[in-house]
Design an enzyme around this catalytic site. Structure first.
Site, mmCIF file in Angstrom:
data_model
loop_
_atom_site.group_PDB
_atom_site.id
_atom_site.type_symbol
_atom_site.label_atom_id
_atom_site.label_comp_id
_atom_site.label_asym_id
_atom_site.label_seq_id
_atom_site.Cartn_x
_atom_site.Cartn_y
_atom_site.Cartn_z
ATOM 1 N N GLY A 56 0.850 -1.192 0.000
ATOM 2 C CA GLY A 56 0.000 0.000 0.000
ATOM 3 C C GLY A 56 0.879 1.233 0.000
ATOM 4 N N GLY A 108 -5.563 -12.487 0.532
ATOM 5 C CA GLY A 108 -6.087 -11.856 -0.668
ATOM 6 C C GLY A 108 -5.647 -10.407 -0.706
ATOM 7 C CE1 TYR A 159 3.534 3.860 18.880
ATOM 8 C CE2 TYR A 159 5.054 5.397 19.898
ATOM 9 C CZ TYR A 159 4.561 4.764 18.773
ATOM 10 O OH TYR A 159 5.096 5.037 17.531
ATOM 11 N NE ARG A 199 12.448 6.261 11.944
ATOM 12 C CZ ARG A 199 11.557 5.533 11.263
ATOM 13 N NH1 ARG A 199 10.996 4.510 11.847
ATOM 14 N NH2 ARG A 199 11.226 5.826 10.031
ATOM 15 C CD GLU A 238 -0.238 -8.412 9.732
ATOM 16 O OE1 GLU A 238 0.959 -8.406 9.407
ATOM 17 O OE2 GLU A 238 -0.623 -8.550 10.911
HETATM 18 C C1 LIG Z 1 6.002 6.807 11.412
HETATM 19 C C2 LIG Z 1 4.948 5.730 11.461
HETATM 20 C C3 LIG Z 1 3.784 5.952 12.182
HETATM 21 C C4 LIG Z 1 2.808 4.949 12.252
HETATM 22 N N1 LIG Z 1 1.670 5.215 12.942
HETATM 23 C C5 LIG Z 1 0.701 4.264 13.006
HETATM 24 C C6 LIG Z 1 -0.504 4.515 13.721
HETATM 25 O O1 LIG Z 1 -0.730 5.615 14.265
HETATM 26 N N2 LIG Z 1 -1.445 3.529 13.757
HETATM 27 C C7 LIG Z 1 -1.239 2.337 13.137
HETATM 28 O O2 LIG Z 1 -2.122 1.482 13.196
HETATM 29 N N3 LIG Z 1 -0.093 2.063 12.466
HETATM 30 C C8 LIG Z 1 0.863 3.001 12.365
HETATM 31 N N4 LIG Z 1 2.016 2.736 11.661
HETATM 32 C C9 LIG Z 1 2.174 1.453 10.959
HETATM 33 C C10 LIG Z 1 1.604 1.493 9.515
HETATM 34 O O3 LIG Z 1 1.519 2.818 9.053
HETATM 35 C C11 LIG Z 1 0.236 0.836 9.459
HETATM 36 O O4 LIG Z 1 0.398 -0.556 9.658
HETATM 37 C C12 LIG Z 1 -0.546 1.090 8.163
HETATM 38 O O5 LIG Z 1 -1.843 0.581 8.317
HETATM 39 C C13 LIG Z 1 0.101 0.473 6.935
HETATM 40 O O6 LIG Z 1 -0.549 0.993 5.782
HETATM 41 P P1 LIG Z 1 0.197 0.980 4.363
HETATM 42 O O7 LIG Z 1 -0.767 1.421 3.339
HETATM 43 O O8 LIG Z 1 1.460 1.737 4.454
HETATM 44 O O9 LIG Z 1 0.472 -0.575 4.193
HETATM 45 P P2 LIG Z 1 1.824 -1.322 3.826
HETATM 46 O O10 LIG Z 1 2.896 -0.943 4.765
HETATM 47 O O11 LIG Z 1 2.082 -1.173 2.391
HETATM 48 O O12 LIG Z 1 1.375 -2.828 4.115
HETATM 49 C C14 LIG Z 1 1.120 -3.281 5.419
HETATM 50 C C15 LIG Z 1 0.624 -4.722 5.347
HETATM 51 O O13 LIG Z 1 -0.642 -4.778 4.714
HETATM 52 C C16 LIG Z 1 -0.574 -5.511 3.494
HETATM 53 N N5 LIG Z 1 -1.380 -4.755 2.530
HETATM 54 C C17 LIG Z 1 -1.223 -3.467 2.145
HETATM 55 N N6 LIG Z 1 -2.206 -3.122 1.294
HETATM 56 C C18 LIG Z 1 -2.978 -4.217 1.123
HETATM 57 C C19 LIG Z 1 -4.146 -4.491 0.365
HETATM 58 N N7 LIG Z 1 -4.752 -3.574 -0.399
HETATM 59 N N8 LIG Z 1 -4.673 -5.743 0.429
HETATM 60 C C20 LIG Z 1 -4.111 -6.695 1.195
HETATM 61 N N9 LIG Z 1 -3.004 -6.494 1.928
HETATM 62 C C21 LIG Z 1 -2.452 -5.262 1.906
HETATM 63 C C22 LIG Z 1 0.894 -5.609 3.154
HETATM 64 O O14 LIG Z 1 1.178 -6.771 2.415
HETATM 65 C C23 LIG Z 1 1.534 -5.630 4.529
HETATM 66 O O15 LIG Z 1 1.486 -6.915 5.090
HETATM 67 C C24 LIG Z 1 3.013 3.714 11.580
HETATM 68 C C25 LIG Z 1 4.176 3.524 10.837
HETATM 69 C C26 LIG Z 1 5.140 4.509 10.775
HETATM 70 C C27 LIG Z 1 6.381 4.284 9.981
#
Ligand SMILES: Cc1cc2nc3c(=O)[nH]c(=O)nc-3n(C[C@H](O)[C@H](O)[C@H](O)COP(=O)(O)OP(=O)(O)OC[C@H]3O[C@@H](n4cnc5c(N)ncnc54)[C@H](O)[C@@H]3O)c2cc1C
Length: 530
Positions: free
Chosen positions: A127, A261, A450, A388, A257
């Site tokens: 994503g 799918g 946290y 960071r 995750e």
């Molecule tokens: C600075 C920072 C702050 C963060 N703050 C938060 C926070 O406040 N709350 C929180 O919950 N998390 C947080 N996170 C973690 C992260 O942002 C979350 O897990 C977020 O939901 C990931 O979204 P993404 O689109 O970047 O997914 P990705 O990082 O691209 O993917 C995450 C997982 O989901 C899967 N995935 C992605 N898209 C799909 C799709 N369409 N269908 C099926 N599987 C998919 C991927 O294969 C992977 O396993 C943070 C991370 C960072 C680096």
């Protein structure tokens, strides 16, 4: 020209701290007992890193969706955890995907999955790539790896203003999603810290938590129906406000995750944008009193949008508090009615536990430059990932981890985690690591603490040092009844503890589900379930 994203670190490339700002940061953290030599690691050019040759050629019909240039492959190798940033800076890109595909439609995605299954190619749904648990890094090199970047499947497709719901494609990034809802006066009101660079599909796949402390803040509270492409077919659920028809199909995809799918779109519940806000910071001399006051507030039936308890060190580093006290940041908001009385009641509960409120701020005063702990903390929250990255370039070890536990179990868990991290720091570096704690979410039955860790690093050994601290912290969490993750997901990094905490019959069911939906096992191998 579009604004370039950083391939190696967080966010926009032009927001990374420059040499002068990094030097000032090094001097600041030295005052807290974190000695850094002031040398800033150079950011390598992916083109010069000699990435392994792609082991994969797409069929002609899919070639125009695929890219193999070094920058694209480098940017899709890791997520955005501290250990990812350090390895990027060191040019350690052994796990680069062979190919990155950008589907523009569900039909493209189906064709890509069909090809992956036929040719035994591992698929990583990608994503925004903000995973901090190794979720997008395929470490199994036994077969070629295809990263499927979903950001081409984006946009709000349909808004049902009467029922307050919107159909949104999975690759939509947070700001685009809110921009497209704004003309209708609506918001999803899901704001993880990573909001700017993460997608709806990623939030659903990881059961992300927004930054509001209570009430509907988790994406799973906001989802009405999900559409998913699996190797066994396409699944779409019925959009209804509630249903008791057996186990919920949506629950299968939430938190999956990318292993069962690929989510292509979802109906989500939206709401009017808030108009009324009020906030206050409450000072406590004793952390135990602050914890008790936070519990009183969340068990009172009030639903604060912000109820973030910062311990002494977090108050000092994150909110500019100089007097050694702790801060409870309280905020209320509503689209419908003034919230001052709710804030007043929460403050009253805090006073009863020995809290002293700063003057409350009303909406028009809640600017980022307002000189109060709430505003200062909000600024730190947004810029923290850039700081960071600068600390990582300076050789420090800086990372966060999180959990949730019961109120009854909190004191023991908190003490054990702080002790485990401090001792791990001594064992590795001869000096204790600094560890801060805040609550990101609070529930009537317990908080989600946290933790942020700062430790001196040794050039070349930073990842190993962090990994040792993380093991010590995770063991302390699990031994004290906390979950291995409250909202960061399992990915690859939390597997050892997730496997121990997951009930065996549930593991059996999950494995059987995986075999049914992904019989060739191509989807995100190593994550959640084998
Ligand atoms: C600075 C920072 C702050 C963060 N703050 C938060 C926070 O406040 N709350 C929180 O919950 N998390 C947080 N996170 C973690 C992260 O942002 C979350 O897990 C977020 O939901 C990931 O979204 P993404 O689109 O970047 O997914 P990705 O990082 O691209 O993917 C995450 C997982 O989901 C899967 N995935 C992605 N898209 C799909 C799709 N369409 N269908 C099926 N599987 C998919 C991927 O294969 C992977 O396993 C943070 C991370 C960072 C680096």
């Amino acid at each position: 020209m579009s604004r370039p994203r950083s391939w190696w670190g967080w966010g926009w490339a032009d927001r990374a701290l420059d040499a002068e700002a990094s030097r000032r940061l090094a001097a600041r953290v030295a005052a807290f007992g974190l000695p850094l030599d002031g040398t800033l690691a150079r950011v390598p050019d992916p083109a010069g890193l000699g990435l392994p040759e792609p082991r994969l050629t797409p069929p002609a019909s899919l070639a125009e969706l695929c890219r193999t240039d070094p920058l694209t492959r480098a940017a899709h190798t890791h997520g955005k955890a501290y250990r990812d940033v350090v390895r990027n800076l060191r040019g350690e890109l052994d796990h680069a995907p062979d190919l990155v595909a950008y589907p523009r439609s569900e039909a493209d995605l189906v064709a890509l999955l069909d090809w992956a299954v036929a040719d035994d190619v591992a698929v990583v749904p990608y994503g925004g790539g903000t995973s901090v648990v190794g979720g997008v890094e395929c470490r199994d090199r036994s077969r070629p790896v295809l990263s499927i970047d979903l950001t081409g499947l984006s946009g709000v497709v349909e808004v049902d203003e009467i029922s307050r719901a919107a159909r949104i494609r999975a690759g939509t990034l947070g700001p685009e999603l809110e921009d497209q809802l704004r003309p209708s006066g609506l918001t999803l009101r899901h704001f993880p810290q990573s909001f700017e660079f993460s997608t709806l599909g990623g939030w659903l796949a990881t059961r992300a938590g927004g930054h509001f402390a209570t009430g509907h803040t988790h994406i799973e509270d906001l989802v009405a129906a999900v559409r998913v492409v699996t190797p066994a077919g396409v699944a779409g659920s019925l959009r209804v406000p509630g249903s008791g028809a057996g186990p919920s199909p949506d629950r299968l995809w939430l938190g999956s995750e990318g292993t069962l799918g690929v989510i292509t779109e979802a109906w989500v519940r939206v709401q009017s944008r808030p108009r009324f806000r009020a906030a206050a910071a409450v000072r406590f001399e004793e952390y135990a009193d602050a914890v008790a006051a936070t519990r009183d507030v969340v068990q009172s039936g009030l639903q604060p949008a912000n109820c973030r308890l910062l311990d002494r060190l977090e108050s000092m580093l994150g909110a500019g508090v100089r007097d050694g006290s702790c801060r409870l940041l309280l905020g209320f908001e509503s689209a419908d009615h003034p919230v001052d009385s709710a804030l007043n009641r929460a403050v009253q509960l805090c006073r009863a536990r020995g809290g002293h409120p700063d003057a409350p701020t009303r909406e028009k005063e809640m600017r980022a430059d307002a000189p109060d702990a709430v505003a200062e903390w909000r600024d730190t929250f947004v810029s923290a990932p850039y700081l960071r990255d600068a600390l990582a370039r300076l050789g420090a070890v800086v990372e966060t981890f999180e959990t949730a536990c019961t109120w009854a179990g909190f004191d023991a868990l908190h003490a054990a985690v702080i002790d485990a991290v401090a001792h791990a720091g001594i064992a590795i570096n001869g000096s204790p690591a600094l560890v801060t704690c805040r609550f990101t979410h609070v529930y009537p039955d317990g908080p989600a603490p946290y933790f942020t860790v700062y430790a001196a690093g040794r050039r070349g050994a930073e990842v190993a040092i962090w990994d040792q601290i993380k093991v010590a912290a995770s063991e302390a969490i699990v031994a004290n009844g906390g979950t291995i993750t409250h909202h960061h997901a399992v990915g690859r990094d939390h597997r050892p503890w997730y496997d121990r905490q997951r009930p065996d019959p549930f593991a059996l069911a999950l494995r059987a589900t995986k075999r049914a939906l992904d019989p060739a096992g191509v989807l995100n191998p190593g994550v959640l379930v084998d």
